[in-house]
Design a protein around this motif. Sequence first.
Motif, short mmCIF file in Angstrom:
data_model
loop_
_atom_site.label_atom_id
_atom_site.label_comp_id
_atom_site.label_asym_id
_atom_site.label_seq_id
_atom_site.Cartn_x
_atom_site.Cartn_y
_atom_site.Cartn_z
N ALA A 114 -22.60 8.30 29.15
CA ALA A 114 -21.12 8.00 28.86
C ALA A 114 -20.99 8.24 27.14
O ALA A 114 -19.81 8.56 26.84
N VAL A 115 -21.92 7.63 26.55
CA VAL A 115 -21.79 7.72 24.86
C VAL A 115 -21.75 9.16 24.44
O VAL A 115 -20.62 9.62 23.75
N LEU A 116 -22.43 9.97 24.77
CA LEU A 116 -22.66 11.38 24.43
C LEU A 116 -21.25 12.21 25.23
O LEU A 116 -20.75 12.88 24.42
N ALA A 117 -20.79 11.69 26.54
CA ALA A 117 -19.69 12.25 26.90
C ALA A 117 -18.38 11.94 26.08
O ALA A 117 -17.56 12.74 25.96
N ALA A 118 -18.22 10.69 25.59
CA ALA A 118 -17.16 10.25 24.57
C ALA A 118 -17.12 11.06 23.54
O ALA A 118 -16.22 11.58 23.08
N ALA A 119 -18.35 11.40 22.81
CA ALA A 119 -18.33 12.15 21.57
C ALA A 119 -18.03 13.50 22.06
O ALA A 119 -17.21 13.88 21.23
N ALA A 120 -18.46 14.25 23.09
CA ALA A 120 -18.02 15.44 23.61
C ALA A 120 -16.54 15.38 23.64
O ALA A 120 -15.80 16.70 23.47
N GLY A 139 -9.86 9.24 18.67
CA GLY A 139 -11.05 8.20 18.56
C GLY A 139 -10.81 7.49 19.94
O GLY A 139 -11.76 7.23 20.94
N ILE A 140 -9.82 7.09 20.20
CA ILE A 140 -9.13 6.00 21.25
C ILE A 140 -9.55 6.70 22.56
O ILE A 140 -9.92 6.19 23.68
N LEU A 141 -8.88 8.14 22.55
CA LEU A 141 -8.80 8.49 23.89
C LEU A 141 -10.44 8.95 24.29
O LEU A 141 -10.74 9.00 25.39
N ALA A 142 -11.02 9.27 23.41
CA ALA A 142 -12.56 9.69 23.45
C ALA A 142 -13.36 8.32 23.94
O ALA A 142 -14.21 8.48 25.03
N VAL A 143 -13.29 7.56 23.40
CA VAL A 143 -13.87 6.04 23.80
C VAL A 143 -13.26 5.82 25.27
O VAL A 143 -14.00 5.29 26.19
N ASN A 144 -12.04 5.77 25.53
CA ASN A 144 -11.49 5.68 26.96
C ASN A 144 -12.15 6.38 27.95
O ASN A 144 -12.30 6.24 28.97
N GLY A 145 -12.19 7.70 27.41
CA GLY A 145 -12.53 8.81 28.37
C GLY A 145 -14.09 8.55 28.78
O GLY A 145 -14.58 8.52 29.86
N GLY A 146 -15.17 7.97 27.58
CA GLY A 146 -16.30 7.69 27.89
C GLY A 146 -16.46 6.54 28.98
O GLY A 146 -17.36 6.42 29.90
N ALA A 147 -15.53 5.54 28.58
CA ALA A 147 -15.59 4.34 29.71
C ALA A 147 -14.89 4.70 31.13
O ALA A 147 -15.46 4.28 32.01
N TYR A 148 -14.29 5.68 31.32
CA TYR A 148 -13.76 6.25 32.34
C TYR A 148 -15.00 7.03 33.04
O TYR A 148 -15.06 6.63 34.18
N GLY A 149 -15.70 7.73 32.31
CA GLY A 149 -16.93 8.57 32.83
C GLY A 149 -17.96 7.58 33.54
O GLY A 149 -18.65 7.88 34.68
#
Length: 229
Positions: A114-120, A139-149
Amino acid sequence: MKAQKKAFLQMLSVIGKDGMLLMACLLPVVCGILFRLGIPGVEALLCTYFQKKELLSPFYGLTDVFYSMLAPAMFCFAAAMVVLEERDEGMASYLCITPLGRNGYLISRLGVPAVLAAAASGALLVPFSLQRLQGPAVGILAVNGGAYGLLYALLILRFSSNRLEGMAAAKLSSLLMLPAAGAFFIHDGMKYLLWIFPSYWAGLSVSEQQPALGLAGIVCAAIWGLLLL
């Protein structure tokens, strides 16, 4: 930490040997290229045909929101499929009683992806976002994306006992992306029904151009995660 790293690398090895899971991890790059090159081209053709100044461009932000969740969803989907296979073979129980432990197992199989996916997701949004998002918005969309993943993977694992069921659960769980569209199309009291969905807040942060609203989505995803664990 050494055991978690080893377990994570072992999972990557499994994914690399599985053609379907490997393609799932590469899909965000392919989609990014298609979105970035294809959608503006289609917009130009449609505007010329219908004699309009814009048709699709007002919704470029929504495309970016969906795209920010694609990489985390695919990475965490691959991780969830590995967990389901290990659960089916009895490997998951064995790994949980090794020095890796249950927490280490969950971190290596779900947390790290999830963390690596947020960075990706953040790295892919910079070149491929249609609105050319930068800074806090990315940054916000990436972290939201990681949380969603992470939430996506947890839903698959909660409602599946094998990979076949996991595929079906993945399709249903992907519907959690759809509330993001509500931020662009729903402006009456119905929008309050969408507050419980993390993706809605990601969409709202883009539609309102207020990245801080995405923080609510992260909190919302954390609550969902606690309920699913």
